[in-house]
Design an enzyme around this catalytic site. Structure first.
Site, PDB file in Angstrom:
ATOM      1  N   ALA A  89     -10.142  11.580 -34.450  1.00 33.83           N
ATOM      2  CA  ALA A  89     -10.824  10.818 -35.489  1.00 33.83           C
ATOM      3  C   ALA A  89     -11.618  11.761 -36.386  1.00 33.83           C
ATOM      4  O   ALA A  89     -12.364  12.606 -35.900  1.00 33.83           O
ATOM      5  CB  ALA A  89     -11.765   9.790 -34.855  1.00 33.83           C
ATOM      6  N   HIS A  90     -11.419  11.622 -37.682  1.00 30.95           N
ATOM      7  CA  HIS A  90     -12.157  12.462 -38.613  1.00 30.95           C
ATOM      8  C   HIS A  90     -12.042  11.886 -40.012  1.00 30.95           C
ATOM      9  O   HIS A  90     -11.181  11.055 -40.293  1.00 30.95           O
ATOM     10  CB  HIS A  90     -11.646  13.900 -38.599  1.00 30.95           C
ATOM     11  N   SER A  91     -12.912  12.362 -40.888  1.00 30.30           N
ATOM     12  CA  SER A  91     -12.756  12.093 -42.307  1.00 30.30           C
ATOM     13  C   SER A  91     -12.885  13.427 -43.010  1.00 30.30           C
ATOM     14  O   SER A  91     -12.649  14.468 -42.389  1.00 30.30           O
ATOM     15  CB  SER A  91     -13.787  11.076 -42.787  1.00 30.30           C
TER      16      SER A  91
END
Lengths: 207, 94
Positions: free
Chosen positions: A70-72
């Site tokens: 999970a990342h942005s």
């Protein structure tokens, strides 16, 4: 040597949370956001940004069977580069056609495209080794996860200094010779029948 | 030879793809530059690439481009990367 960009430096105790409850994928990503907030890598708004990434681009962040990254992107919500390790009490589906359900969410907060490279490489090495992955997922607490990470880093740093291959170097945490043999065997033969990999069981089968 | 690793943001899974591709190329004895691109700039970057690595669902979003697209399912399985590059790259069969 184990430096400021190492996995152990970017994955502090407070960013490791085991057997968390999550009712769906958004909730699971939120747990990773909370861990990144707890370690000071991100502000609470970053969880929403990670969720928005999946809403916009789909569940491609489920990078392997059972594992989501999970990342942005770098944003004001990212305070410094850091990783989070969140295992789920019950796996959740992200809507990925092949790699669901997810039982490990790795959270990544990145300030640029470079500071997390070393840590992510180490994490990929650890997770691609069936024995170490099983050990990490079975660790009783956050300290246990970190002990496996730091042991691996020291083993590979020592091996690199000695000029020997690191691929099958076993961390002290991989206690038995049998585990070491299984690690060597699975490194050489990572093609499982039909391409299906059981995230928890493969190491046990080999051992 | 240029390989483009495409992911959503250009810094997470694409980075993993690049690292795995570089390992696989060494194993195959092949040389290529591997660059990372985010999905937004993938079509432009594809103009100068010989091969694209990405996931099945991002491949759909990239659409029709000149170089062949190879989709990777398990980003930490080096064997999958080696086998797919072996069949996709000239010289990989040797």
């Amino acid at each position: 040597m184990v430096g400021p960009g190492s996995l152990s430096a970017l994955l502090p105790l407070r960013a490791i949370r085991l057997r968390q409850s999550a009712r769906d994928w958004r909730d699971a990503v939120r747990r990773a956001g909370e861990a990144l907030t707890a370690s000071g890598a991100a502000s609470p708004a970053y969880a929403d940004e990670m969720i928005a990434t999946v809403e916009q681009l789909g569940p491609y962040i489920v990078i392997a069977p059972g594992i989501a990254l999970a990342h942005s992107r770098p944003s004001p919500a990212v305070l410094r580069t850091g990783l989070a390790w969140v295992t789920l009490a019950r796996p959740v589906r992200f809507g990925h056609p092949e790699n669901d359900p997810v039982s490990l969410v790795v959270g990544l907060a990145a300030v640029d495209d470079g500071a997390h490279v070393e840590a992510l490489a180490t994490l990929a090495e650890l997770l691609s080794d069936d024995v170490r992955r099983a050990e990490l997922l079975d660790a009783p607490d956050a300290a246990g996860v970190r002990a496996i990470v730091t042991a691996y880093e020291h083993a590979t740093a020592t091996a690199a200094a000695g000029g020997t291959a690191t691929a099958t170097t076993s961390a002290p945490a991989a206690a038995t010779a049998g585990a070491t043999a299984a690690a060597a065997a699975t490194v050489r033969d990572t093609a499982s029948p039909g391409g299906r990999t059981q995230i928890r069981q493969e190491g046990e089968v080999e051992a | 030879m240029k390989i483009l690793a495409v992911c959503g943001m250009g810094l997470g899974s694409g980075l993993l793809l690049r690292m795995q591709a570089e390992k696989a190329l060494r194993q195959l004895g092949l040389k290529a530059d591997v660059e990372v691109s985010d999905i937004g700039s993938a079509r432009a970057a594809a103009q100068t690439a010989d091969l694209i690595l990405t996931t099945a669902e991002l491949a759909e979003q990239i659409g029709q481009v000149k170089p062949p697209i190879v989709t990777i399912r398990n980003f930490i399985d080096l064997n999958e990367m080696v086998e797919k590059l072996r069949s996709a790259l000239p010289g990989g069969q040797a």
